[in-house]
Enzyme design. Structure first.
Site, PDB file in Angstrom:
ATOM      1  N   TYR A   1       4.114   0.075 -13.587  1.00 59.77           N
ATOM      2  CA  TYR A   1       2.700   0.360 -14.529  1.00 59.77           C
ATOM      3  C   TYR A   1       2.941   1.191 -15.685  1.00 59.77           C
ATOM      4  O   TYR A   1       2.002   1.758 -16.057  1.00 59.77           O
ATOM      5  CB  TYR A   1       1.800   0.732 -13.539  1.00 59.77           C
ATOM      6  CG  TYR A   1       1.537  -0.136 -12.505  1.00 59.77           C
ATOM      7  CD1 TYR A   1       1.006  -1.589 -12.529  1.00 59.77           C
ATOM      8  CD2 TYR A   1       1.824   0.361 -11.136  1.00 59.77           C
ATOM      9  CE1 TYR A   1       1.203  -2.218 -11.356  1.00 59.77           C
ATOM     10  CE2 TYR A   1       1.696  -0.528  -9.959  1.00 59.77           C
ATOM     11  CZ  TYR A   1       1.470  -1.858 -10.047  1.00 59.77           C
ATOM     12  OH  TYR A   1       1.230  -2.623  -9.076  1.00 59.77           O
TER      13      TYR A   1
ATOM     14  N   GLY B   1       0.622  -1.306  -0.006  1.00 58.93           N
ATOM     15  CA  GLY B   1       0.022   0.003   0.115  1.00 58.93           C
ATOM     16  C   GLY B   1       0.657   1.106  -0.097  1.00 58.93           C
ATOM     17  O   GLY B   1       0.156   2.333  -0.099  1.00 58.93           O
TER      18      GLY B   1
ATOM     19  N   CYS C   1      -3.769   8.963 -32.730  1.00 57.96           N
ATOM     20  CA  CYS C   1      -4.986   9.586 -32.908  1.00 57.96           C
ATOM     21  C   CYS C   1      -6.094   9.684 -32.307  1.00 57.96           C
ATOM     22  O   CYS C   1      -7.218   9.244 -32.404  1.00 57.96           O
ATOM     23  CB  CYS C   1      -5.295   9.120 -34.601  1.00 57.96           C
ATOM     24  SG  CYS C   1      -5.937  10.371 -35.283  1.00 57.96           S
TER      25      CYS C   1
HETATM   26  C1  LIG Z   1      -0.749  -5.028  -7.557  1.00 59.18           C
HETATM   27  C2  LIG Z   1      -0.707  -5.873  -6.173  1.00 59.18           C
HETATM   28  C3  LIG Z   1       0.460  -5.231  -5.238  1.00 59.18           C
HETATM   29  C4  LIG Z   1       1.441  -4.125  -5.558  1.00 59.18           C
HETATM   30  O1  LIG Z   1       0.757  -2.877  -5.507  1.00 59.18           O
HETATM   31  P1  LIG Z   1       1.745  -1.327  -5.609  1.00 59.18           P
HETATM   32  O2  LIG Z   1       0.595  -0.305  -5.601  1.00 59.18           O
HETATM   33  O3  LIG Z   1       2.271  -1.523  -6.834  1.00 59.18           O
HETATM   34  O4  LIG Z   1       2.671  -1.645  -4.347  1.00 59.18           O
HETATM   35  C5  LIG Z   1       0.524  -6.037  -4.180  1.00 59.18           C
HETATM   36  N1  LIG Z   1      -0.284  -6.968  -3.806  1.00 59.18           N
HETATM   37  C6  LIG Z   1      -1.150  -7.197  -4.624  1.00 59.18           C
HETATM   38  C7  LIG Z   1      -2.001  -8.593  -4.234  1.00 59.18           C
HETATM   39  C8  LIG Z   1      -1.504  -6.773  -5.709  1.00 59.18           C
HETATM   40  O5  LIG Z   1      -2.604  -7.150  -6.538  1.00 59.18           O
END
Ligand SMILES: *Cc1c(COP(=O)(O)O)cnc(C)c1O
Length: 408
Positions: free
Chosen positions: A388, A244, A359
């Site tokens: 990402y 998080g 476009c």
């Molecule tokens: C995408 C994801 C993460 C990574 O999230 P970030 O915001 O890039 O830290 C961690 N755990 C799970 C289960 C996820 O789906």
């Protein structure tokens, strides 16, 4: 003029140009063979993990969420830095195996795992974070057929979510995990069937910038893990606390105070209930580990004006940097940090829009930003491109194809 997001620390100018890990942008483009190009800095990855480890209690293991950036050289570098990897598909399992990562360090979460994916993960010895009772039954059947003891954990759908997070993954009805109340019965069943019981995975949200919100969620997560372990009637070998921790992308965003988060976690670890005394704890992070270590470079191919506005049209775009265009989970489009890489230390001279070559009016990389005057041939840099970007953008849109990537 609209403000731009804050450029992460660690970038400098050399001869007036943006330098990444001591290399000038133009030199990196020449080395890679052209634009558009993602550049990832080895030294920034290393420093980020070291800073996080210094802030967190030693007992906390760190996992890297591969979906943020599955570029093989990045994975290979991360393999020497983190304790484990979290994957979300059979494709990512193949990618981590190709990078030489031991599947014993890998856990696999994600809804909709197919039988072929479950089988590949069980055969490789990865841990499955089960997302439903149905998936649990399929995993047990497959393991039985293979004659392998599967490593099974349960992904819990917590009743709480991570406050202020950009992407909520808990709280109420969700396709992720198993509702709290049904977890103990499933845990007892997995243990009774002879699975290698690996504990809980509790992921409440991502991209939070408030240390207090993260601390509150970690407290709720530990309390939930303790209660569910008691109700399951078994010691908890492992608990993945989720992650998080976000990064600043937009004007006004400030970095998370990880020292505060780590200190609060250390206090809680010093005062755990008996049922968690021997539990191994893990935090899983994607963007926090790799996001700021990446820069997307595109070249200006046209400079034009329309109704008094300047458009710098690049050879890149949303097909590589969907998030910067504002079309990946944001409600109101705001500007990512960006700059003219080839005029990095020049003063702001004009308001300009940086757009991609697609476009569609969605293909905006910077909206009415303040930049030095740039022209055809100049390079544009979009920061916070390490997570990402390449992995979460529609590279095949309009027949464009993927960007180049290098790790330096
Ligand atoms: C995408 C994801 C993460 C990574 O999230 P970030 O915001 O890039 O830290 C961690 N755990 C799970 C289960 C996820 O789906």
């Amino acid at each position: 003029m609209k403000p731009l997001g804050p450029i992460p620390s660690g970038f400098a100018a050399i001869d007036g140009e943006l330098a990444i890990a001591g290399h000038k942008a133009t030199a990196l483009v020449a080395q890679a063979g052209g634009t558009p190009l993602f550049v990832y800095s080895r030294e920034m990855l290393t420093r980020r993990v070291a800073e996080l480890r210094a802030a967190m209690p030693d007992r906390l293991a760190l996992h890297y969420a591969v979906k943020a950036n599955p570029f093989a050289p990045v994975l290979e570098h991360m393999a020497g830095l983190v304790d484990g990897f979290d994957i979300a598909s059979g494709g990512e399992l193949a990618i981590v195996q190709a990078a030489g990562i031991d599947p014993a360090r890998v856990s696999f979460a994600g809804p909709g795992k197919r039988d072929t994916e479950l089988e590949a993960a069980i055969a490789a010895g990865a841990t499955l974070n089960l997302e439903s009772e149905g998936e649990a039954a399929r995993a047990l059947d497959i393991a039985n057929r293979l004659g392998i003891t599967p490593k099974l954990a349960i992904r819990v759908n917590p009743e709480f979510d991570l406050k202020g997070s950009g992407m909520k993954m808990g709280g109420g009805a969700k396709p992720f995990g198993i509702d709290e109340a049904r977890v103990p019965a499933l845990a007892r069943r997995l243990i009774a069937e002879g699975a290698d019981w690996r504990g809980f995975h509790i992921f409440a949200g991502s991209q939070a910038l408030s240390a207090d919100a993260i601390i509150e969620t970690q407290g709720q997560t530990l309390a939930l893990a303790a209660r569910l372990a008691e109700e399951s009637g078994a010691a908890l070998p492992k608990c993945n606390l989720g992650g998080g921790i976000g990064i600043p992308y937009f004007p006004g965003d400030v970095p998370v105070d990880i020292g505060k988060v780590g200190a609060a976690l250390a206090e809680r670890f010093a005062d755990l209930p008996d049922v968690l005394k021997d539990t191994a704890f893990v935090m899983e992070l994607g963007r926090y580990l790799v996001g700021e270590a990446g820069v997307y470079l595109a070249q200006i191919v046209d400079r034009k004006e329309s109704h008094g506005e300047v458009y710098l049209v690049t050879d890149g775009g949303l097909h590589h940097q969907l998030a910067a265009s504002g079309n990946f989970g944001t409600v109101v489009r705001r500007n990512y940090p960006s700059a003219i890489a080839t005029r990095y230390d020049a003063a702001v001279e004009e308001e300009a829009n940086i757009v991609g070559c697609l476009c569609t009016p969605l293909d905006r990389l910077a909206d009415k930003g303040g930049f030095p005057r740039a022209d055809v041939g100049d390079l544009v840099a979009i920061f916070c491109a390490g997570a990402y970007g390449a992995s979460a953008s529609p590279a095949m849109f309009l027949g464009q194809g993927p960007a180049r990537e290098i790790l330096v």
